[in-house]
Design a protein around this motif. Structure first.
Motif, PDB file in Angstrom:
ATOM      1  N   GLN A 245       0.825  -1.200   0.000  1.00  0.00           N
ATOM      2  CA  GLN A 245       0.000   0.000   0.000  1.00  0.00           C
ATOM      3  C   GLN A 245       0.864   1.257   0.000  1.00  0.00           C
ATOM      4  O   GLN A 245       1.786   1.397   0.794  1.00  0.00           O
ATOM      5  N   SER A 246       0.534   2.197  -0.901  1.00  0.00           N
ATOM      6  CA  SER A 246       1.155   3.514  -0.916  1.00  0.00           C
ATOM      7  C   SER A 246       0.035   4.545  -1.103  1.00  0.00           C
ATOM      8  O   SER A 246      -1.136   4.233  -0.890  1.00  0.00           O
ATOM      9  N   ILE A 247       0.394   5.761  -1.485  1.00  0.00           N
ATOM     10  CA  ILE A 247      -0.602   6.825  -1.643  1.00  0.00           C
ATOM     11  C   ILE A 247      -0.425   7.531  -2.979  1.00  0.00           C
ATOM     12  O   ILE A 247       0.663   7.549  -3.558  1.00  0.00           O
ATOM     13  N   SER A 248      -1.500   8.160  -3.452  1.00  0.00           N
ATOM     14  CA  SER A 248      -1.481   8.807  -4.766  1.00  0.00           C
ATOM     15  C   SER A 248      -1.364  10.320  -4.680  1.00  0.00           C
ATOM     16  O   SER A 248      -1.519  11.001  -5.692  1.00  0.00           O
ATOM     17  N   TRP A 249      -1.078  10.866  -3.483  1.00  0.00           N
ATOM     18  CA  TRP A 249      -0.924  12.325  -3.378  1.00  0.00           C
ATOM     19  C   TRP A 249       0.494  12.709  -2.959  1.00  0.00           C
ATOM     20  O   TRP A 249       0.734  13.743  -2.343  1.00  0.00           O
ATOM     21  N   ALA A 250       1.459  11.873  -3.348  1.00  0.00           N
ATOM     22  CA  ALA A 250       2.857  12.172  -3.047  1.00  0.00           C
ATOM     23  C   ALA A 250       3.601  12.697  -4.278  1.00  0.00           C
ATOM     24  O   ALA A 250       4.817  12.885  -4.233  1.00  0.00           O
ATOM     25  N   TYR A 251       2.888  12.955  -5.361  1.00  0.00           N
ATOM     26  CA  TYR A 251       3.532  13.423  -6.592  1.00  0.00           C
ATOM     27  C   TYR A 251       3.949  14.890  -6.493  1.00  0.00           C
ATOM     28  O   TYR A 251       3.386  15.673  -5.718  1.00  0.00           O
TER      29      TYR A 251
END
Length: 285
Positions: free
Chosen positions: A111-117
């Motif tokens: 699991q990771s996150i999609s708002w780290a870009y």
């Protein structure tokens, strides 16, 4: 497939463990405390007591389980402590990957996150760089994500699930959750920042499918990135909170949402809630 599951009693795990069992997988779930042990057993998996921060013991547990894959859904957000969550992404992941390698495990799903870009104008695809040059209040979170993703990629086969903002039972975004409390206090800003959303049940469905996906990161979110000026009023209405005031601040550069084209078109994953709009509406029931 035999799976060693870290995070089985968590928000996603409570949906994912039963889904894996229903799909015919044999699941061994790591539990730090007795209540987690009991939860994992009730979900249909075989619980084992251990601590992801105890590297030696963890290695022995993974070896004893003899898994073909590791499922990494660990978080530490119960108290809203992002520092603790960054620690489990760095040290917890490091120990879990080392244990998997020692046991000869070939595949991991994490699991990771999609708002780290990094900042941008459009929703970010997976090839956008992570925002490692962000401000001090953001850097710890992104560095934790980068550490997790780098460690996971050391295994021969790996999938990183970059989840959208989770909502639904047990999350911050449900009745009684942390963000619902802020909304009720009038402290959830209806601003221009864009978020991509994911119902917790859809997070679980993607993780099951990811056991057979090719290696790489994948954005897992719904089809409807939205600004806070759009979703915050809908969330407040759904949970019965006061209507928020609209903010006139400009969008934060990194708050751009995420593009789910890879998951949808290349990998065949479809969220059951195509938009947070229908998911939030379930809170009214």
């Amino acid at each position: 497939m035999r799976i060693f599951f870290a995070g089985g009693s968590g928000v996603v795990g409570r949906h994912l463990v039963p889904a894996l069992v229903a799909a015919g997988h044999d699941v061994v779930g790591l539990a730090r405390k007795q209540d987690s042990h009991d939860t994992i057993a009730a979900l249909g998996a075989q619980p084992v007591l251990g601590d992801v921060y105890d590297a030696g013991s963890l290695t022995e547990l993974v070896r004893a389980a003899r898994p073909e894959a590791v499922m990494h859904q660990l978080t530490d957000l119960g108290g809203g402590d992002r520092t603790a969550n960054a620690r489990v992404r760095t040290l917890g992941t490091r120990n879990l990957v080392d244990a998997a390698q020692a046991a000869g495990v070939q595949r991991v799903v994490a699991q990771s996150i999609s708002w780290a870009y990094e900042p941008g104008t459009d929703p970010a695809a997976e090839n956008a760089p992570l925002d490692l040059d962000g401000g001090p209040d953001r850097r710890g979170t992104v560095e934790g994500v980068a550490s997790l993703e780098s460690a996971v990629a050391e295994l021969p086969e790996w999938v990183v699930l970059r989840y959208g903002t989770l909502y639904g039972p047990g999350t911050w975004y449900t009745r009684g959750g942390l963000m619902a409390q802020l909304a009720e206090a009038g402290k959830l800003p209806a601003n221009a920042d864009v978020s991509s959303w994911l119902h917790v049940e859809d997070a679980a469905s993607a993780a099951v499918q990811a056991l057979s996906w090719p290696s790489g990161p994948v954005n897992i979110c719904d089809d409807d990135p939205a600004a806070g000026s759009d979703w915050v009023p809908a969330f407040c209405a759904a949970i019965g909170a006061p209507e928020p005031e609209q903010s006139r601040t400009e969008r934060t550069g990194w708050a751009r949402g995420a593009d789910n084209t890879k998951a949808r078109k290349e990998l065949g994953w479809t969220p059951s809630r195509l938009s947070w709009r229908e998911g939030f509406a379930e809170e009214r029931a």
